[in-house]
Write a protein that holds these residues in place. Sequence first.
Motif, short mmCIF file in Angstrom:
data_model
loop_
_atom_site.label_atom_id
_atom_site.label_comp_id
_atom_site.label_asym_id
_atom_site.label_seq_id
_atom_site.Cartn_x
_atom_site.Cartn_y
_atom_site.Cartn_z
N ASN A 32 0.85 -1.20 0.00
CA ASN A 32 0.00 0.00 0.00
C ASN A 32 0.89 1.25 0.00
O ASN A 32 0.66 2.21 0.74
N VAL A 33 1.93 1.19 -0.82
CA VAL A 33 2.98 2.21 -0.85
C VAL A 33 3.35 2.48 -2.30
O VAL A 33 3.39 1.54 -3.10
N VAL A 34 3.63 3.72 -2.62
CA VAL A 34 4.13 4.02 -3.95
C VAL A 34 5.37 4.91 -3.82
O VAL A 34 5.43 5.75 -2.93
N ILE A 35 6.37 4.68 -4.69
CA ILE A 35 7.56 5.54 -4.68
C ILE A 35 7.47 6.51 -5.85
O ILE A 35 7.25 6.10 -7.00
N ILE A 36 7.62 7.78 -5.57
CA ILE A 36 7.70 8.80 -6.62
C ILE A 36 9.13 9.36 -6.60
O ILE A 36 9.56 9.89 -5.57
N GLU A 37 9.84 9.23 -7.70
CA GLU A 37 11.22 9.73 -7.77
C GLU A 37 11.18 11.16 -8.33
O GLU A 37 10.57 11.39 -9.37
N GLN A 38 11.84 12.06 -7.65
CA GLN A 38 11.90 13.44 -8.18
C GLN A 38 12.59 13.43 -9.56
O GLN A 38 12.27 14.26 -10.41
N ASP A 39 13.49 12.47 -9.78
CA ASP A 39 14.15 12.35 -11.08
C ASP A 39 13.14 12.24 -12.24
O ASP A 39 13.43 12.68 -13.35
N SER A 40 12.01 11.63 -11.97
CA SER A 40 10.98 11.49 -13.03
C SER A 40 10.47 12.86 -13.48
O SER A 40 9.84 12.96 -14.53
N TYR A 41 10.71 13.85 -12.65
CA TYR A 41 10.17 15.18 -12.92
C TYR A 41 11.25 16.17 -13.38
O TYR A 41 11.06 17.39 -13.25
N TYR A 42 12.38 15.65 -13.90
CA TYR A 42 13.28 16.56 -14.61
C TYR A 42 12.50 17.17 -15.77
O TYR A 42 11.67 16.49 -16.40
N ILE A 107 2.95 7.51 0.35
CA ILE A 107 3.70 7.96 -0.81
C ILE A 107 5.13 8.25 -0.34
O ILE A 107 5.33 9.06 0.57
N ILE A 108 6.11 7.58 -0.93
CA ILE A 108 7.52 7.90 -0.64
C ILE A 108 8.01 8.77 -1.79
O ILE A 108 8.01 8.35 -2.95
N LEU A 109 8.42 9.98 -1.47
CA LEU A 109 8.90 10.91 -2.48
C LEU A 109 10.40 11.06 -2.26
O LEU A 109 10.82 11.51 -1.19
N GLU A 110 11.20 10.64 -3.25
CA GLU A 110 12.65 10.67 -3.03
C GLU A 110 13.39 11.43 -4.12
O GLU A 110 13.06 11.32 -5.29
N GLY A 111 14.38 12.23 -3.69
CA GLY A 111 15.17 12.98 -4.66
C GLY A 111 16.09 13.98 -3.99
O GLY A 111 15.94 14.28 -2.80
N ILE A 112 17.02 14.52 -4.78
CA ILE A 112 18.05 15.40 -4.20
C ILE A 112 17.51 16.72 -3.66
O ILE A 112 18.10 17.33 -2.78
N LEU A 113 16.38 17.19 -4.22
CA LEU A 113 15.91 18.54 -3.81
C LEU A 113 14.47 18.53 -3.29
O LEU A 113 13.73 19.50 -3.45
N ILE A 114 14.12 17.43 -2.62
CA ILE A 114 12.76 17.31 -2.07
C ILE A 114 12.49 18.35 -0.99
O ILE A 114 11.38 18.84 -0.84
N LEU A 115 13.52 18.68 -0.20
CA LEU A 115 13.28 19.61 0.92
C LEU A 115 13.61 21.06 0.53
O LEU A 115 13.56 21.95 1.37
N TYR A 116 13.94 21.30 -0.73
CA TYR A 116 14.35 22.65 -1.14
C TYR A 116 13.15 23.56 -1.37
O TYR A 116 13.16 24.73 -0.96
#
Length: 206
Positions: A32-42, A107-116
């Motif tokens: 019941n979890v999905v990973i969203i990579e910030q990389d997908s949103y370049y 929802i797990i949101l992962e990427g280098i600038l998630i907290l920016y």
Amino acid sequence: MKKPIIIGITGGTGSGKSTVSKEIYKSIEDKNVVIIEQDSYYKDQSHLTFDERKKTNYDHPFAFDNDLLIEHLNMLMEGKAIEKPIYDFEIHNRKKETVTVCPKDIIILEGILILYDERIRNLLDIKIFVDTDSDVRVIRRITRDLQERGRNLNSVIDQYMSTVRPAHMQFIEPTKKYADIIIPEGGYNKVAIDIMVTKIKSIINE
Ligand code: ADP
Ligand code: C5P
Ligand code: MG
């Protein structure tokens, strides 16, 4: 459907964000979890040639289409499916295809600038910074980019010195102050991953 919980996982390149996210995902039996990579949103760079795309600074906040990312997070929170872009590091661009992602409780949101970006920070329920020394990160990055991202040693070194390292110091490292939890060493920190899995399971079963 209850409002999904969004967990943001950030840290420098090679810190182990993607590995931590996948390890957490593997440990949640009901998926019941999905990973969203910030990389997908370049940002879409179809208007540029391959040589022009190679020169983009991919570690600067401008490189990301955060408007689309935020729109998609809001849709998932409203219980709507999204068409997530698929990123191809070898061509420095999004693919034409997308992948349908259905809403989940976590929802797990992962990427280098998630907290920016403050707008993204405000959507997060738990903020995690994966903290790994830069010498280890750069070694991991060289190995990974040669094996998986179609790069050579010279290109990784040039990019690291010209854009990755300066942007890390200017934009990424300072976001550590926003984290609720700091996970040292990343990928296979079993204790930290187990604690996150226990927390996530308790949220799903609430
Ligand atoms: P990030 O997404 O933060 O750039 P990754 O999760 O892709 O980092 O990890 C970069 C590389 O380092 C990958 O090849 C991964 O398998 C490896 N790695 C990640 N965590 C560890 C760890 N704790 N020990 C050894 N290798 C690791
Ligand atoms: O998984 P990781 O955090 O390493 O992914 C982000 C990194 O991907 C950034 O540091 C950026 O330099 C790199 N990148 C790249 N080429 C692209 C897009 C991103 O090297 N086309
Ligand atoms: Mg990654």
